[in-house]
Design a protein around this motif. Structure first.
Motif, PDB file in Angstrom:
ATOM      1  N   THR A   1       0.841  -1.186   0.000  1.00  0.00           N
ATOM      2  CA  THR A   1       0.000   0.000   0.000  1.00  0.00           C
ATOM      3  C   THR A   1       0.886   1.250   0.000  1.00  0.00           C
ATOM      4  OG1 THR A   1      -0.114  -0.053   2.439  1.00  0.00           O
ATOM      5  CG2 THR A   1      -1.896  -1.111   1.219  1.00  0.00           C
TER       6      THR A   1
ATOM      7  N   PHE B   1      -3.851  -0.160  -8.280  1.00  0.00           N
ATOM      8  CA  PHE B   1      -5.300   0.014  -8.150  1.00  0.00           C
ATOM      9  C   PHE B   1      -5.614   1.185  -7.230  1.00  0.00           C
ATOM     10  CE2 PHE B   1      -9.413  -0.956  -6.084  1.00  0.00           C
ATOM     11  CZ  PHE B   1     -10.222  -1.094  -7.213  1.00  0.00           C
ATOM     12  N   GLN B   2      -6.561   2.027  -7.651  1.00  0.00           N
ATOM     13  CA  GLN B   2      -7.074   3.116  -6.836  1.00  0.00           C
ATOM     14  C   GLN B   2      -8.593   3.125  -6.899  1.00  0.00           C
ATOM     15  OE1 GLN B   2      -4.393   6.242  -8.724  1.00  0.00           O
ATOM     16  NE2 GLN B   2      -4.448   7.021  -6.627  1.00  0.00           N
ATOM     17  N   HIS B   3      -9.217   3.477  -5.777  1.00  0.00           N
ATOM     18  CA  HIS B   3     -10.686   3.525  -5.721  1.00  0.00           C
ATOM     19  C   HIS B   3     -11.084   4.456  -4.585  1.00  0.00           C
ATOM     20  CE1 HIS B   3     -14.864   2.111  -5.106  1.00  0.00           C
ATOM     21  NE2 HIS B   3     -14.805   1.720  -6.366  1.00  0.00           N
TER      22      HIS B   3
ATOM     23  N   VAL C   1      -9.719  -6.327  -2.728  1.00  0.00           N
ATOM     24  CA  VAL C   1      -9.415  -6.078  -4.137  1.00  0.00           C
ATOM     25  C   VAL C   1      -9.265  -7.421  -4.849  1.00  0.00           C
ATOM     26  CG1 VAL C   1      -7.778  -5.027  -5.755  1.00  0.00           C
ATOM     27  CG2 VAL C   1      -8.261  -3.911  -3.561  1.00  0.00           C
ATOM     28  N   SER C   2      -9.795  -7.514  -6.058  1.00  0.00           N
ATOM     29  CA  SER C   2      -9.721  -8.752  -6.832  1.00  0.00           C
ATOM     30  C   SER C   2      -8.275  -9.081  -7.199  1.00  0.00           C
ATOM     31  CB  SER C   2     -10.563  -8.637  -8.103  1.00  0.00           C
ATOM     32  OG  SER C   2     -10.111  -7.548  -8.899  1.00  0.00           O
TER      33      SER C   2
ATOM     34  N   GLY D   1      -6.503  -6.946  -9.649  1.00  0.00           N
ATOM     35  CA  GLY D   1      -6.358  -5.528  -9.349  1.00  0.00           C
ATOM     36  C   GLY D   1      -7.292  -4.630 -10.133  1.00  0.00           C
ATOM     37  N   LYS D   2      -8.499  -5.109 -10.442  1.00  0.00           N
ATOM     38  CA  LYS D   2      -9.424  -4.323 -11.271  1.00  0.00           C
ATOM     39  C   LYS D   2     -10.710  -3.909 -10.565  1.00  0.00           C
ATOM     40  CE  LYS D   2      -7.785  -6.149 -15.686  1.00  0.00           C
ATOM     41  NZ  LYS D   2      -8.157  -6.857 -16.946  1.00  0.00           N
ATOM     42  N   THR D   3     -11.112  -4.640  -9.527  1.00  0.00           N
ATOM     43  CA  THR D   3     -12.358  -4.321  -8.833  1.00  0.00           C
ATOM     44  C   THR D   3     -12.156  -4.459  -7.322  1.00  0.00           C
ATOM     45  OG1 THR D   3     -13.153  -6.613  -8.933  1.00  0.00           O
ATOM     46  CG2 THR D   3     -13.779  -5.147 -10.742  1.00  0.00           C
ATOM     47  N   CYS D   4     -13.095  -3.895  -6.558  1.00  0.00           N
ATOM     48  CA  CYS D   4     -13.002  -4.021  -5.106  1.00  0.00           C
ATOM     49  C   CYS D   4     -14.386  -4.021  -4.483  1.00  0.00           C
ATOM     50  CB  CYS D   4     -12.146  -2.909  -4.509  1.00  0.00           C
ATOM     51  SG  CYS D   4     -12.921  -1.264  -4.528  1.00  0.00           S
TER      52      CYS D   4
ATOM     53  N   ILE E   1     -10.885   3.292  -0.991  1.00  0.00           N
ATOM     54  CA  ILE E   1      -9.577   3.065  -0.367  1.00  0.00           C
ATOM     55  C   ILE E   1      -8.964   4.420  -0.056  1.00  0.00           C
ATOM     56  CG2 ILE E   1      -7.274   2.077  -0.657  1.00  0.00           C
ATOM     57  CD1 ILE E   1      -8.512   0.011  -2.518  1.00  0.00           C
TER      58      ILE E   1
END
Length: 254
Positions: free
Chosen positions: A149, A169-171, A201-202, A205-208, A174
């Motif tokens: 992280t 990955f960013q969302h 997170v999948s 690294g594409k969805t959460c 998070i």
């Protein structure tokens, strides 16, 4: 939820920087406030203080047998602790700040939170600089890949064993990510500190998805760990509204 670690009144000044599930189901917490490792039974009852450090400890991970690795931040050191004998086995020196730590039993990876990271071979104690793994805070390993992280950038990153970036990955869910761990299927569990939640997170690294939040009683979480065989997860949390906030840890079944 399975249990909560139970702390005595005199222990209620804990600042839990890391919490671990050992292979036998017992729990270890790293208390930054009093610079100590504490051991708890499978049911959450306190057993004993394992060891007290002279330097500030920042992270811990299980290595193998009875050994736990603990990073000693600005001392640029990581120490290996025998939790049964309650002694330091070995202190490893680095050229950089020691923040996050993770192990696969054969190697230990140390992140610096500001510069480079290093992999140490536990067989010959040789060091390999992971040039691509820079500015990473907490870390975890799975099948030689490195997951980390980046707190200030709200990023979750995955690297191969050499430090080559695989995905980032960013969302919005998070926010100020702290602790990180993985289950046996490669799903990445992230502590989102400012959101007071745990986000998964999948593997690609594409969805959460958020799986635990303040609605579940979690406040300001920071440390997290998973026992991949038993599918148990431990999360540190503040449980007092008092100005002298103290931490405990909650244990869940995935």
């Amino acid at each position: 939820m399975l249990t909560t670690l139970k702390t005595a009144k005199e222990m209620r000044t804990l600042i839990i920087y890391a919490c671990l599930i050992l292979p036998d189901g017992k729990f270890i917490i790293l208390d930054y406030n009093k610079k100590q490792l504490l051991l708890f039974k499978n049911d959450g009852i306190f057993i004993r203080r394992v060891i007290t450090f002279t330097q500030s400890p920042y992270d811990a991970c299980f290595v193998r047998k009875n050994t736990v690795a603990v990073t000693l931040g600005p001392a640029n050191q990581t120490t290996l602790v025998d939790i049964e004998k309650k002694t330091n086995i070995q202190t490893i020196k680095f050229s950089h700040y020691c923040f996050g730590v993770a192990s696969d039993g054969e190697t230990v990876v140390i992140s610096s939170n500001s510069s480079q990271s290093t992999r140490v071979n536990l067989n010959d104690m040789s060091h390999t600089i992971l040039k691509g793994v820079e500015g990473v805070g907490r870390i975890s390993l799975l099948q030689r890949n490195i997951y980390g992280t980046i707190h200030l950038e709200n990023k979750v990153c995955c690297y191969d064993s050499t430090g080559e970036p695989l995905w980032t990955f960013q969302h919005k869910d998070i926010n100020s990510p702290g602790g990180i761990t993985l289950d046996m299927n490669g799903f990445v569990y992230i502590v989102s500190s400012k959101n007071g939640s745990i986000v998964v997170v999948s593997p690609d690294g594409k969805t959460c998805k958020t799986i635990l939040s303040e609605a579940d009683g979690i406040k300001h979480p920071y440390g997290i760990d998973i026992n991949k065989k038993t599918e148990m997860v431990i999360v540190s949390s503040i449980i007092s509204e008092d100005i002298r906030n103290y931490d405990t840890a909650f244990v869940y079944k995935i």
